[in-house]
Design an enzyme around this catalytic site. Sequence first.
Site, PDB file in Angstrom:
ATOM      1  N   ILE A 508     -39.201   3.638 -86.607  1.00  8.37           N
ATOM      2  CA  ILE A 508     -40.459   2.930 -86.856  1.00  8.37           C
ATOM      3  C   ILE A 508     -41.646   3.583 -86.168  1.00  8.37           C
ATOM      4  O   ILE A 508     -42.793   3.181 -86.355  1.00  8.37           O
ATOM      5  CB  ILE A 508     -40.364   1.460 -86.393  1.00  8.37           C
ATOM      6  CG1 ILE A 508     -39.997   1.373 -84.913  1.00  8.37           C
ATOM      7  CG2 ILE A 508     -39.379   0.684 -87.250  1.00  8.37           C
ATOM      8  CD1 ILE A 508     -39.962  -0.049 -84.365  1.00  8.37           C
ATOM      9  N   VAL A 516     -39.158   5.784 -81.628  1.00  9.74           N
ATOM     10  CA  VAL A 516     -38.906   4.358 -81.500  1.00  9.74           C
ATOM     11  C   VAL A 516     -38.130   3.905 -82.725  1.00  9.74           C
ATOM     12  O   VAL A 516     -38.525   4.188 -83.868  1.00  9.74           O
ATOM     13  CB  VAL A 516     -40.215   3.549 -81.392  1.00  9.74           C
ATOM     14  CG1 VAL A 516     -39.900   2.072 -81.154  1.00  9.74           C
ATOM     15  CG2 VAL A 516     -41.091   4.086 -80.274  1.00  9.74           C
ATOM     16  N   ASP A 634     -50.360   3.060 -70.013  1.00 11.83           N
ATOM     17  CA  ASP A 634     -50.677   3.922 -71.147  1.00 11.83           C
ATOM     18  C   ASP A 634     -51.478   3.108 -72.168  1.00 11.83           C
ATOM     19  O   ASP A 634     -50.996   2.802 -73.262  1.00 11.83           O
ATOM     20  CB  ASP A 634     -49.378   4.454 -71.756  1.00 11.83           C
ATOM     21  CG  ASP A 634     -49.621   5.632 -72.689  1.00 11.83           C
ATOM     22  OD1 ASP A 634     -50.754   6.150 -72.704  1.00 11.83           O
ATOM     23  OD2 ASP A 634     -48.691   6.022 -73.408  1.00 11.83           O
TER      24      ASP A 634
END
Length: 799
Positions: A508, A516, A634
């Site tokens: 995905i 991921v 992040d």
Amino acid sequence: MLVAAVIELLVLWAVLGRAALPGSQTQSLLRLQKLLGDPSALGGWSANTSFCSLPPSPMLNVSCAYADQSGTQTVILLQIVGDKLPITVRLPDDFSIITLANTLVKFPDLRTLTLVSLGIWGLVPASLDHLRSLELLNLSSNFLSGSIPDRFASLGSLQSLALDNNILRGTFPTALNVLPNLDTLQLSHNQIAGTIPSQISLFASLKTLDMDHNLLFGALPDSISNMRVAETISISDNFLAGVVPNLSRVASLRTLNLAGNQLGPSFPGLGQGLVSANLERNRFSDSIPDSLRGLSQLKLLNLSLNSIPGALPGWIFSLQSLETLVLDHNRLSGTLPSAVTLASGLRYVDISTNLLMGEVPAELRSGRITLHVEENCFSGQEIQLQQQQPQEYCLKAQRMIPRRWKGGVVAGIAGGVMAVGAAMALLLVILLRFSKRGKLKLKHAAATCANNSCADTASVGVPVELLHSTRYLAQSGTVGATGPNQCRVFSLLELEEATSRFSQGLLIGEGEYGKVFRGKLDDGTLVAIKCLVIDSRQEMKQLKAHLEFLSRIRHRHLVSLFGYCLEREKDGPQHRRLYLVSEFIDNGTLRSHLFKRKLKESLTWQNRLVAALGAGRGIHYLHTGVVPGIFNNDVRITNILLDHNFVGKVSDFGLARHPESESYHFHSFLLSHSFFSFFLSRKLATDKRDVYNFGLTLLEIVLGRPPTVDNPMAMKPKVQELVSSSSSVFRTEMVDSAISGTCSEDSLSTVLEIAAKCLSSDLTARPSMEDVLWNLQYAVQVQDQRFSGEYLEDSSGRE
């Protein structure tokens, strides 16, 4: 000679015998050492330790007294403070709070019991009521849950109860009002809900009441003004609403902190002995009252982030003892007196972000005080260095008067109270639901915990009033706090089964540093599994502790971490492969929804604001809602995920890439031996980095496209031009066409202004996430008001 020596030995033996603890108490202390995981403060304890002779320290103090004529001693004071590590780790799953309580009651003469930052978890043990001599009980900064036992009302000698920084629920402990000597009640940073009862006045000896950062709602009872000996009342960052009772009758009151509620609109009466008054972040909308003139002992006055209108009286700068005056983010207007007298001790004044015009008096500009006047409409060369709006801006803003200020005040207040009451009732239902789930979690295994946690963080049934409230963020972060086995260590085989051996059909997302995959655990839980490469030179024990710490964080605007898997890289001995198993968010990234023009599904301006506001709350919670704060996250638009209600959630927090490596490093303070120096300096850098990156996100939701990739700072002049430009053509060219014409000028300008500040090259000039959130909340509100008609603009001010 021999007889004399024998007599001397007998006397010495008798003295030593009189100093001995009973064997049962010695064994209880050793059992306590084992129960608490052998903290460093208790290092070296053994059956031969002379406990009553141990030198006191901030981490450990044991005091004894003679129990009776037999010469034996008994422990009357026991203070143990846990290691001051970057991460407070909960005690293992086999810890028993019941066993701990049964051990503590072996000290029947105990007067002071302090067990702080030791990772103690479980329900607050009611059996501590057997310690009938107890005068001080401090169990703060642990993981205690449940409510405060009513049985504590039998501790007739109790003077101080400190249970702050736990996960307590329940309601205000009214049953304790029978304690005749209770003078300190510290319950801040918990999840205590409900209203403050009228029986508060029955706490006849209470001098310090600290209920900051809880879930209290409703009005402050009038009876609070009958707390005649109270010296400190601190109930900040709750959901209190309505008029504050007259506190001038509490003559002993020295510190009042009601910040971060929904109190107002009128000012409370304040006693002349008050030293510190913090009423920031409320809904006070009356002019500054003349009654403040009589506060001759007042050193700090903070009224920022309210809606205070009218002129700023010159006498406020000359209050006899005043040292700090904070009035920013209000609606103060008009001009300041040409000359003012400053209190001799005045050192700090902030009147920024108001609607003040004219010149700043020379006394304020003398350099004697720290002065903030930016974001007004002041004129004069002396204040050119502090950004000012044109005079027309303030004149126009003064004409934008809320309807409730023009009339219908009583109806408005009544409606507001009803709305807040309804929202709080709904919140209470949600909390009760979480409470029941929390109990179940203590009985289930890790997979079930992870599944329930995912459900707890779903954005179902949350009132709009709370979605738009910055005070909701810290409290919502601890709702649904989990029980044992929260952080699950997965095997690689489990993850391969969950992803069909990492099938490309389940991929995905893919970035420069990892992939991921969507997966399904054996219990049916949908998860996202991210594969990263990390530096194997990191200390694995600290890394695992950090992952456990991250997995305990539950906030509706943060993607929950369920567990991890660590595998060695076959081809790279200096690297390991880390799989992070997280909550699966089914609606993609915020950026993906900005580019759905072909399907005419691009997010509306309102949805963009709410998504950004949610992500901002998640970041703010990382900065301020956990100890220590998590920085250097992040933060970027591709790490802001949207759930099915388009609520923003921040992913990949607590993880930072090394600037000169392709591997990931976890927080530098985990690897540093100088944590405290890092802790002191971090707010000058690390949180401002997150703020800068969040500014880029705000810029992208306005532009509908990424800012300049190579040099984001190059966009700042364009942003500032957008903020100040009155040219609709220029704005049309720059603002995303999908939202152009649907967002109000005020809402758009507010977002652009705060984005420009976030992108400042000067770290100290960047706002805090708290400031960013308040600006976003204002942007949401004025956008709503554009269509709801809550605000009326004077016809003479229309262009």
